[in-house]
Scaffold this active site. Structure first.
Site, PDB file in Angstrom:
ATOM      1  N   GLU A 170       0.857  -1.192   0.000  1.00 22.03           N
ATOM      2  CA  GLU A 170       0.000   0.000   0.000  1.00 22.03           C
ATOM      3  C   GLU A 170       0.887   1.235   0.000  1.00 22.03           C
ATOM      4  OE1 GLU A 170      -2.206  -0.211   3.669  1.00 22.03           O
ATOM      5  OE2 GLU A 170      -2.767  -2.284   3.324  1.00 22.03           O
ATOM      6  N   LYS A 221       2.361   4.560   1.481  1.00 24.94           N
ATOM      7  CA  LYS A 221       2.430   5.074   2.851  1.00 24.94           C
ATOM      8  C   LYS A 221       1.995   6.534   2.811  1.00 24.94           C
ATOM      9  CE  LYS A 221       5.214   5.035   7.013  1.00 24.94           C
ATOM     10  NZ  LYS A 221       4.916   6.373   7.506  1.00 24.94           N
ATOM     11  N   ASP A 225       1.150  10.233   3.810  1.00 21.69           N
ATOM     12  CA  ASP A 225       1.866  11.130   4.714  1.00 21.69           C
ATOM     13  C   ASP A 225       0.879  12.065   5.407  1.00 21.69           C
ATOM     14  OD1 ASP A 225       3.996  12.077   6.038  1.00 21.69           O
ATOM     15  OD2 ASP A 225       4.897  13.150   4.351  1.00 21.69           O
ATOM     16  N   TYR A 260      -6.696   2.085   6.229  1.00 22.32           N
ATOM     17  CA  TYR A 260      -5.704   1.063   5.917  1.00 22.32           C
ATOM     18  C   TYR A 260      -5.797  -0.185   6.801  1.00 22.32           C
ATOM     19  CZ  TYR A 260      -2.985   3.798   9.332  1.00 22.32           C
ATOM     20  OH  TYR A 260      -2.576   4.498  10.419  1.00 22.32           O
ATOM     21  N   LYS A 297      10.787   3.265   2.912  1.00 19.29           N
ATOM     22  CA  LYS A 297      10.712   4.723   2.793  1.00 19.29           C
ATOM     23  C   LYS A 297      11.315   5.209   1.479  1.00 19.29           C
ATOM     24  CE  LYS A 297       9.628   7.224   5.763  1.00 19.29           C
ATOM     25  NZ  LYS A 297       9.682   7.609   7.152  1.00 19.29           N
ATOM     26  N   CYS A 320      22.052  48.421  -6.529  1.00 19.06           N
ATOM     27  CA  CYS A 320      22.068  47.222  -7.367  1.00 19.06           C
ATOM     28  C   CYS A 320      23.450  46.570  -7.335  1.00 19.06           C
ATOM     29  CB  CYS A 320      21.682  47.600  -8.795  1.00 19.06           C
ATOM     30  SG  CYS A 320      21.910  46.236  -9.958  1.00 19.06           S
ATOM     31  N   CYS A 325      24.943  47.075 -11.167  1.00 23.24           N
ATOM     32  CA  CYS A 325      25.256  48.381 -11.776  1.00 23.24           C
ATOM     33  C   CYS A 325      25.323  49.501 -10.754  1.00 23.24           C
ATOM     34  CB  CYS A 325      24.240  48.706 -12.865  1.00 23.24           C
ATOM     35  SG  CYS A 325      22.607  49.104 -12.187  1.00 23.24           S
ATOM     36  N   CYS A 337      16.082  47.323  -9.103  1.00 21.60           N
ATOM     37  CA  CYS A 337      17.168  48.187  -9.557  1.00 21.60           C
ATOM     38  C   CYS A 337      16.537  49.217 -10.486  1.00 21.60           C
ATOM     39  CB  CYS A 337      18.176  47.329 -10.323  1.00 21.60           C
ATOM     40  SG  CYS A 337      19.219  48.258 -11.440  1.00 21.60           S
ATOM     41  N   CYS A 380      21.739  48.775 -16.617  1.00 23.32           N
ATOM     42  CA  CYS A 380      22.166  47.638 -15.799  1.00 23.32           C
ATOM     43  C   CYS A 380      22.447  46.434 -16.700  1.00 23.32           C
ATOM     44  CB  CYS A 380      21.084  47.305 -14.779  1.00 23.32           C
ATOM     45  SG  CYS A 380      21.511  45.889 -13.757  1.00 23.32           S
TER      46      CYS A 380
HETATM   47  S1  IVH Z   1      -0.408   0.299   8.930  1.00 18.89           S
HETATM   48  C1  IVH Z   1       0.451  -1.941  12.564  1.00 18.89           C
HETATM   49  N1  IVH Z   1      -0.670   1.304   6.526  1.00 18.89           N
HETATM   50  O1  IVH Z   1       2.474   5.177   9.028  1.00 18.89           O
HETATM   51  C2  IVH Z   1       0.438  -1.140  11.341  1.00 18.89           C
HETATM   52  N2  IVH Z   1       0.170   2.692   8.242  1.00 18.89           N
HETATM   53  O2  IVH Z   1       4.955   4.783  10.424  1.00 18.89           O
HETATM   54  C3  IVH Z   1       0.096   0.255  11.577  1.00 18.89           C
HETATM   55  N3  IVH Z   1       0.654   4.981   7.533  1.00 18.89           N
HETATM   56  O3  IVH Z   1       1.114   5.366  12.253  1.00 18.89           O
HETATM   57  C4  IVH Z   1      -0.041   1.090  10.433  1.00 18.89           C
HETATM   58  N4  IVH Z   1       0.028   4.739   5.437  1.00 18.89           N
HETATM   59  O4  IVH Z   1       0.022   6.753  10.383  1.00 18.89           O
HETATM   60  C5  IVH Z   1      -0.293   1.530   7.795  1.00 18.89           C
HETATM   61  N5  IVH Z   1      -0.996   2.089   4.362  1.00 18.89           N
HETATM   62  C6  IVH Z   1      -0.618   2.300   5.630  1.00 18.89           C
HETATM   63  C7  IVH Z   1      -0.148   3.557   6.068  1.00 18.89           C
HETATM   64  C8  IVH Z   1       0.260   3.703   7.388  1.00 18.89           C
HETATM   65  C9  IVH Z   1       0.501   5.576   6.350  1.00 18.89           C
HETATM   66  C10 IVH Z   1       1.193   5.649   8.726  1.00 18.89           C
HETATM   67  C11 IVH Z   1       0.370   5.459   9.973  1.00 18.89           C
HETATM   68  C12 IVH Z   1       1.308   4.858  10.970  1.00 18.89           C
HETATM   69  C13 IVH Z   1       2.642   5.263  10.419  1.00 18.89           C
HETATM   70  C14 IVH Z   1       3.730   4.343  10.885  1.00 18.89           C
END
Ligand code: IVH
Length: 670
Positions: free
Chosen positions: A116, A118, A120, A228, A318, A412, A415, A430, A436
């Site tokens: 999935e 991640k 932010d 998630y 990451k 400036c 110039c 300027c 210039c």
């Molecule tokens: S699973 C036990 N799935 O990442 C598993 N977390 O670094 C718990 N996060 O606190 C989280 N996307 O805020 C999971 N697809 C995803 C996620 C995800 C973002 C965040 C979440 C978690 C943090 C951990």
């Protein structure tokens, strides 16, 4: 049926209808009705509820924004702790995770992983009791978080009611609240205009918006949510025995999940998914900072268990960081074409977002003040995708004692002319104009650029060289260059010199609009230049125009009019314009169109694919001459799409929307 019963039935139908449209829109990404129709339904609901407040129910889709809590957020305890994830910073770290999983499961086969994005943002838990949203909380320390129910209720993508005839007693969903990029950029834009707090990134903006005591403010922030995982679920609901199917269950119950989820087998497929998502990263409408890889089978998850705060069955892969720390070594001021002095940060080189960055624009003195930045400071530098690197904040705790204030230059740097700051403007300028050297060089670069005189082969670097060697000191000097001078330059040679001379010669044949645009008059862009040419027909008429007549032109207000008057009143500019015309620059006579000729007025066209008999510019000019607008993308407001060979997604979109499609021949008939 009594009147009340009837009204209740009508209300319920209306509420279900709106809930269903929300589900189609937010969860299935498949809106069924236009926004206006949705708004109409919502207004109808609000009207009935306003007339009959006794029939309002808190799960009605009209009841997202409630009254604010009196004091702060209450603490809540998570029945099932909210865990965090271990990180893998490179392939190797992921491969050893995979190895550990296989060893612990005593499994020599490829493991089934669900991958999935991640997201932010911020982790939240949302609890539904008997199908109704009753509590939402932040992750907090994993055991205790804050009650943000009132704020979560304002998120349109979070249903107030589960889609189920027989909802479970308790159903906890976990997921991420985030701010889509578009919402983030417009929030910051408004903040800049109103002098409010600017958020460094979408994550901070989401956090700031969620932690508002007044849900009305959260409601305005356009936060979004993707689930998630499940959390605590009562036994009357049969959870699937793999994670991917649980996500599908969550979706069926009416909560959105991301569309990028994929079930994979073995480490290679996970790494391939990672590469694919990394590639897609900058096309997504929200920010992600990696990939989460989870063992799909719940049975295996249970076998693997947890270590301290993180599961052994999941890992976050990451992405390379888009934000890094570095030091501000100095600030230089660069002079632009219109004399604006732009502060440029010289940084200790740092690898961020995939490249080494040693400079970043600081935009203007207001930005320096807003950041509170000093030379010597440690700063956070951000480079996301192809966006130019930005300093997003200063780490004040790391400020050295000898940090120096950044002073606005009094003259400036190129110039030495005086600088000025016009009222209401962020830029300092300027006042040297074409005295210039920096402004001159920039003006020449602009003149030669593609949208201006389009002198093929005369790029910025070459203009810098010509200026440094004093081969040119004005725009019109370009037309006095001789082939031999150019051929004598390093890495030039006879052929390139001849090509450049030919391109300069070819540029003499242009249009009045392009010529006006090429002069680089302040705030006169392509569109304004076109309008001026169309309105006045001749250069002489533009030069002689007064403020009053200039303001008759579309797009020209008092400020632009004044810039035009100042430009043409300046004797140096008059001389330069005359020299260019003397050099042989010419354009076709403009035949004024009368209103009656504007047969395509109010119609929007889109051009796509390869045209054979017209350049894009010509096609555009032809349509615009008849009053049409030419847009970049197809929408339901598009009048027609002109499709050349190899047309792709725009053609598809036009077909989908039922927009009429014309071939290039159409252009020959108008
Ligand atoms: S699973 C036990 N799935 O990442 C598993 N977390 O670094 C718990 N996060 O606190 C989280 N996307 O805020 C999971 N697809 C995803 C996620 C995800 C973002 C965040 C979440 C978690 C943090 C951990």
């Amino acid at each position: 049926m009594s009147d009340t019963k009837q009204l209740e039935a009508q209300l319920n139908r209306l509420r279900s209808e709106i809930d269903e449209h929300n589900y189609q829109y937010y969860v299935l990404d498949n809106p069924q009705i236009p926004d206006a129709e949705y708004d109409r339904l919502m207004r109808q609901l609000q009207q009935i509820e306003a007339d009959h407040p006794e029939l309002i129910s808190s799960s009605s889709p009209s009841q997202r924004v409630g009254a604010k809590p009196d004091s702060g957020f209450a603490q809540v305890t998570h029945q099932m702790p909210m865990l965090s994830l271990d990180n893998a910073m490179d392939d190797e770290e992921f491969l050893s995770f995979n190895k550990r999983v296989k060893e612990r499961l005593k499994d020599s086969q490829d493991i089934e992983y669900i991958c999935e994005p991640k997201l932010d943002g911020l982790a939240v838990s949302i609890i539904y009791e008997n199908g109704l949203l009753t509590r939402a909380a932040t992750r907090g320390d994993g055991n205790q978080g804050e009650d943000i129910t009132l704020n979560i209720r304002t998120l349109n993508s979070v249903p107030l009611k589960l889609r189920s005839e027989q909802p479970p007693e308790v159903f906890e969903v976990r997921g991420e609240v985030f701010m889509p990029l578009e919402a983030f950029h417009s929030l910051n834009q408004v903040a800049i205009e109103t002098g409010n707090k600017i958020f460094a990134n979408p994550r901070n903006a989401a956090a700031g918006s969620l932690r508002q005591l007044d849900p009305k403010i959260t409601a305005q922030r356009q936060l979004a949510f993707y689930a998630y995982s499940t959390g605590l679920v009562s036994e009357d609901f049969e959870l699937a025995n793999c994670h991917s199917e649980r996500l599908a269950q969550i979706k069926t119950l009416g909560l959105p999940i991301t569309s990028e989820i994929k079930v994979t087998h073995g480490s290679n497929e996970v790494l391939k998914y990672f590469d694919d998502i990394l590639e897609k990263r900058n096309q997504l409408s929200f920010e992600i900072d990696g990939v989460v890889c989870k063992v799909n089978e719940i049975e295996k998850q249970n076998q693997l268990g947890f270590v301290s705060r993180a599961p052994r069955w999941a890992i976050a892969l990451k992405f390379p960081a888009q934000e890094e720390m570095t030091e501000l070594l100095d600030v230089d001021f660069q002079v632009g074409r219109t004399g604006a002095l732009t502060p440029v940060a010289r940084l200790n080189p740092v690898f961020v977002g995939g490249v080494t960055v040693s400079n970043a624009t600081l935009h203007n003195m207001d930005e320096i003040e807003r950041l509170g930045i000093m030379v010597g400071d440690t700063v956070i530098l951000r480079r996301a995708g192809d966006v130019i690197p930005q300093i997003v904040s200063v780490i004040e705790s790391k400020r050295p004692t000898n940090a120096a204030k950044i002073e606005s230059p009094a003259s400036c740097p190129v110039c030495s002319s005086q600088v000025e700051r016009a009222e209401g403007e962020a830029a300092i300028r300027c006042t040297g104009g074409l005295i210039c050297a920096a402004q001159r060089t920039q003006a020449i670069k602009h003149f030669a650029s593609r949208k201006a005189m389009d002198i093929d082969g005369l790029g910025d670097k070459l203009v810098d060289i010509f200026s440094e060697l004093e081969m040119i000191s004005s725009i019109s000097d370009l037309y006095r260059l001789e082939k031999q001078q150019i051929a004598d330059l390093e890495r030039m040679g006879d052929k390139s010199a001849q090509n450049l001379i030919d391109a300069i010669e070819a540029s003499k044949e242009t249009t009045l609009a392009k010529f006006i645009y090429s002069l680089g008059i302040r705030e006169v862009g392509e569109v304004t230049a076109k309008n001026l040419a169309q309105h006045f027909s001749t250069l002489e008429a533009i030069q002689a125009a007064t403020g009053e007549t200039l303001e008759e032109v579309d797009d020209v207000g008092p400020i632009v009019a004044q810039h035009l008057i100042n430009f043409f009143a300046n004797p140096r500019n008059q001389k330069e314009v005359a020299a260019l015309v003397d050099a042989g620059i010419h354009w076709p006579v403009i035949v004024k169109k009368s209103e009656g000729d504007l047969t395509l007025k109010g119609k929007t066209f889109v051009i796509t694919g390869t045209l054979t008999n017209h350049s894009r510019q010509e096609a555009k000019a032809k349509l615009e001459a008849l009053g049409a607008k030419v847009a970049g993308s197809v929408s339901k407001n598009t009048y027609a799409l002109i499709a050349g060979a190899k047309a792709g997604s725009k053609l598809k979109k036009a077909q989908e929307l039922g927009v009429q499609i014309l071939s290039e021949e159409y252009l020959s008939t108008i």
